[in-house]
Scaffold this motif. Structure first.
Motif, PDB file in Angstrom:
ATOM      1  N   ASP A  66       0.832  -1.178   0.016  1.00 51.01           N
ATOM      2  CA  ASP A  66      -0.060   0.125  -0.194  1.00 51.01           C
ATOM      3  C   ASP A  66       0.984   1.146  -0.116  1.00 51.01           C
ATOM      4  OD1 ASP A  66      -2.852   1.249   0.263  1.00 51.01           O
ATOM      5  OD2 ASP A  66      -1.934   2.343   2.254  1.00 51.01           O
ATOM      6  N   HIS A  82       1.441   3.817  -2.958  1.00 48.56           N
ATOM      7  CA  HIS A  82       1.303   5.381  -3.007  1.00 48.56           C
ATOM      8  C   HIS A  82       2.336   6.310  -3.097  1.00 48.56           C
ATOM      9  CE1 HIS A  82      -2.717   5.533  -0.684  1.00 48.56           C
ATOM     10  NE2 HIS A  82      -2.368   4.628   0.125  1.00 48.56           N
ATOM     11  N   HIS A 111      -8.639  -3.050  -1.378  1.00 46.03           N
ATOM     12  CA  HIS A 111      -9.099  -2.293  -2.446  1.00 46.03           C
ATOM     13  C   HIS A 111      -8.062  -2.105  -3.475  1.00 46.03           C
ATOM     14  CE1 HIS A 111      -5.719   0.285  -0.521  1.00 46.03           C
ATOM     15  NE2 HIS A 111      -6.390  -0.049   0.667  1.00 46.03           N
ATOM     16  N   HIS A 114      -6.446   5.315  -3.079  1.00 46.34           N
ATOM     17  CA  HIS A 114      -7.810   4.914  -3.286  1.00 46.34           C
ATOM     18  C   HIS A 114      -8.619   5.581  -2.360  1.00 46.34           C
ATOM     19  CE1 HIS A 114      -6.236   3.310   1.047  1.00 46.34           C
ATOM     20  NE2 HIS A 114      -5.213   3.411   0.362  1.00 46.34           N
TER      21      HIS A 114
HETATM   22 ZN   LIG Z   1      -3.377   3.510   1.424  1.00 48.31          ZN
END
Ligand SMILES: [Zn+2]
Length: 272
Positions: free
Chosen positions: A126, A130, A162, A238
């Motif tokens: 994640d 990003h 996600h 997200h």
């Molecule tokens: Zn995130």
């Protein structure tokens, strides 16, 4: 749980790709917001939209007396408290310190507690996506890394919470006394904000009003900045409309089957 793993990352994997040929898997549609996904996975439904909400009775009211210490000591205090109560740890990130005590936090005890699940999160992807973007070499390397680890693990379900998509534009939104600016949501309590960039976001209705009286969702590729989460601009985000292809998560159940796209509610049904 592979935080922010997109179905398109399967192309970087050897083990997972091989498994998709025999096991049930597919795209996974998750609820809007940032915290409803795993809550729905474990409990079947969720009204959680975001981590913070405005509250006159915030359990963090006492922080008001310590904000003069500065960000780092405040974060340490908060997490000593969290450790003491067995709560999830978190950082205040970029929330104005003199405002923090007005908000309460939603996710206190970890979501999988009180379920008999052994739950492991691979959370590095994640942050990497990003920072470097979803098409980056860094993302490919991280996916290859955990693909090898997964191969050696015993598991019942592999899933993500996600997807993610590239940011094209940063937009400043008005700041009021009672507001919380997440990166793709801007939430206001009490008065309607003046000067919202109407062409860059849309007003959304959310059942549980504690998350805001006026809630705006950024259009795909738009990121509200400055916001309360990031100090620096990032490349991908997200929390957009969950119907978008790029926002879809991924799941695979360790049983014979074919490709079958599901919503998070449906996945919960399939496994309980
Ligand atoms: Zn995130």
């Amino acid at each position: 749980m592979l935080d922010s793993f997109k179905p398109e990352y399967l192309k970087y994997t050897a083990y997972l790709k091989k498994k998709t040929k025999e096991l049930q898997h597919g795209e996974l549609e998750t609820p809007l917001g940032f915290w409803g996904g795993m809550d729905t996975f474990f409990h079947g439904s969720s009204d959680k939209l975001a981590f913070y909400y405005y509250s006159e009775k915030s359990s963090w009211k006492w922080i008001k007396y310590f904000t003069w210490l500065g960000r780092f000591p405040v974060d340490v205090l908060i997490n000593l408290w969290n450790v003491f109560w067995g709560n999830e740890m978190f950082r205040t990130n970029n929330i104005p310190l003199n405002k923090f005590y007005k908000f309460d936090t939603d996710v206190k005890i970890p979501l999988h507690k009180r379920t008999n699940t052994r739950y492991i999160t691979f959370h590095e992807l994640d942050g990497i996506a990003h920072k470097y973007g979803t098409k980056s070499e860094e993302v490919r390397k991280e996916v290859e890394r955990f693909d090898k680890i997964l191969e050696k693990m015993k598991w019942d379900i592999i899933m993500s919470d996600h997807g993610m998509l590239e940011i094209k534009e940063f937009i400043k939104v008005p700041e009021t006394e009672k507001c919380f600016i997440d990166s793709t949501l801007a939430r206001y309590w009490g008065e309607k904000p003046k000067g919202m960039p109407a062409s860059k976001c849309k007003f959304i209705k959310w059942k549980n009003k504690k998350y805001g009286d006026y809630i705006y969702l950024a259009n795909p590729g738009v990121c509200f900045f400055p916001n309360y989460w990031q100090t620096n601009k990032v490349k991908a985000m997200h929390g957009y409309n969950p119907k978008l292809k790029d926002m879809k998560a991924f799941y695979m159940i360790n049983r014979k089957g074919k490709k079958k796209n599901l919503t998070m509610e449906e996945l919960h049904e399939e496994i309980t």
